[in-house]
Design a protein around this motif. Sequence first.
Motif, short mmCIF file in Angstrom:
data_model
loop_
_atom_site.label_atom_id
_atom_site.label_comp_id
_atom_site.label_asym_id
_atom_site.label_seq_id
_atom_site.Cartn_x
_atom_site.Cartn_y
_atom_site.Cartn_z
N THR A 88 32.80 7.47 -30.45
CA THR A 88 32.25 6.60 -31.49
C THR A 88 30.78 6.92 -31.74
OG1 THR A 88 33.82 4.85 -30.95
CG2 THR A 88 31.84 4.19 -32.16
N VAL A 89 30.02 7.09 -30.68
CA VAL A 89 28.59 7.42 -30.82
C VAL A 89 28.44 8.76 -31.54
CG1 VAL A 89 26.48 8.01 -29.55
CG2 VAL A 89 27.83 6.03 -28.87
N LEU A 90 29.24 9.75 -31.17
CA LEU A 90 29.18 11.05 -31.84
C LEU A 90 29.50 10.93 -33.33
CD1 LEU A 90 30.87 13.32 -29.13
CD2 LEU A 90 28.44 13.26 -29.74
N GLU A 91 30.49 10.10 -33.65
CA GLU A 91 30.86 9.90 -35.05
C GLU A 91 29.77 9.16 -35.82
OE1 GLU A 91 34.64 7.90 -34.82
OE2 GLU A 91 35.61 9.66 -33.94
N LEU A 92 29.22 8.10 -35.23
CA LEU A 92 28.19 7.31 -35.90
C LEU A 92 26.92 8.11 -36.17
CD1 LEU A 92 28.54 3.88 -34.06
CD2 LEU A 92 29.14 4.38 -36.44
N THR A 93 26.62 9.06 -35.30
CA THR A 93 25.42 9.88 -35.44
C THR A 93 25.71 11.19 -36.18
OG1 THR A 93 25.80 10.90 -33.29
CG2 THR A 93 24.36 8.95 -33.35
N ASN A 94 26.96 11.39 -36.56
CA ASN A 94 27.42 12.64 -37.19
C ASN A 94 27.26 13.86 -36.29
OD1 ASN A 94 28.50 11.74 -39.66
ND2 ASN A 94 26.42 11.51 -40.48
N ASN A 96 29.36 14.70 -34.14
CA ASN A 96 30.69 15.28 -33.96
C ASN A 96 30.87 16.50 -34.86
OD1 ASN A 96 30.66 13.59 -36.25
ND2 ASN A 96 32.85 13.22 -36.13
N ARG A 97 30.00 16.68 -35.83
CA ARG A 97 30.05 17.87 -36.69
C ARG A 97 29.41 19.08 -36.02
NH1 ARG A 97 28.50 15.34 -42.59
NH2 ARG A 97 30.20 13.84 -42.63
N VAL A 98 28.54 18.81 -35.04
CA VAL A 98 27.81 19.88 -34.36
C VAL A 98 28.34 20.11 -32.95
CG1 VAL A 98 25.50 20.72 -33.80
CG2 VAL A 98 25.79 19.03 -35.58
N LEU A 99 28.62 19.02 -32.24
CA LEU A 99 29.16 19.10 -30.88
C LEU A 99 30.68 19.02 -30.97
CD1 LEU A 99 26.63 16.67 -29.19
CD2 LEU A 99 26.81 19.12 -28.77
N ARG A 100 31.32 20.16 -30.85
CA ARG A 100 32.77 20.22 -30.98
C ARG A 100 33.44 19.60 -29.75
NH1 ARG A 100 33.55 26.31 -32.90
NH2 ARG A 100 35.62 25.89 -32.10
N VAL A 101 34.46 18.77 -30.01
CA VAL A 101 35.15 18.03 -28.95
C VAL A 101 36.53 18.65 -28.72
CG1 VAL A 101 36.11 15.79 -28.29
CG2 VAL A 101 33.91 15.91 -29.48
N TYR A 102 36.89 18.79 -27.44
CA TYR A 102 38.17 19.37 -27.05
C TYR A 102 38.89 18.44 -26.08
CZ TYR A 102 36.48 23.49 -29.34
OH TYR A 102 36.02 24.34 -30.30
N PRO A 103 40.23 18.52 -26.05
CA PRO A 103 41.00 17.61 -25.19
C PRO A 103 40.85 17.89 -23.69
CG PRO A 103 42.47 19.11 -26.35
CD PRO A 103 41.09 19.34 -26.89
N SER A 104 40.46 19.12 -23.32
CA SER A 104 40.23 19.41 -21.90
C SER A 104 39.19 20.51 -21.77
CB SER A 104 41.53 19.84 -21.20
OG SER A 104 41.82 21.19 -21.49
N SER A 105 38.52 20.55 -20.63
CA SER A 105 37.49 21.56 -20.41
C SER A 105 38.11 22.95 -20.32
CB SER A 105 36.68 21.24 -19.15
OG SER A 105 37.53 21.02 -18.06
N ASP A 106 39.35 23.05 -19.86
CA ASP A 106 40.00 24.35 -19.76
C ASP A 106 40.32 24.95 -21.14
OD1 ASP A 106 39.94 24.32 -16.97
OD2 ASP A 106 41.82 23.23 -16.86
N GLU A 107 40.46 24.11 -22.16
CA GLU A 107 40.82 24.57 -23.49
C GLU A 107 39.62 24.80 -24.41
OE1 GLU A 107 43.91 22.12 -25.36
OE2 GLU A 107 44.30 21.29 -23.38
#
Length: 113
Positions: A88-94, A96-107
């Motif tokens: 939510t914080v990443l989305e509110l600050t936008n 999430n467009r720069v810091l890419r999110v992944y479902p696991s560290s291995d992926e």
Amino acid sequence: MPSYATRSVDSGAVVIAPQGRLNMVAAPGLRAQLHELVANGSIRIVIDLSGTDFIDSSGLGALVSALKAARQAGGDLRIATPSRQIETVLELTNLNRVLRVYPSSDEAFDDER
């Protein structure tokens, strides 16, 4: 300042997993550790946030600072398994467009193998 455990994954990236709250108390230590990793040649970094339950602007600043350092060195920094609060914080600050999110560290760096 706390020091967080690191490990390598099959993609060659280094995973660091901060625990608890990533706030103005913990962020300077994480920032220093991330910059040290980059300085020592680890330019592909995954921040595993599965054990982090809160992030504030100081924590975001540490992540953005390390992202910039990694990219300037020719690498990247990616986020894995953030909590709903952190997403939510990443989305509110936008961020999430720069810091890419992944479902696991291995992926997180599988797309570059």
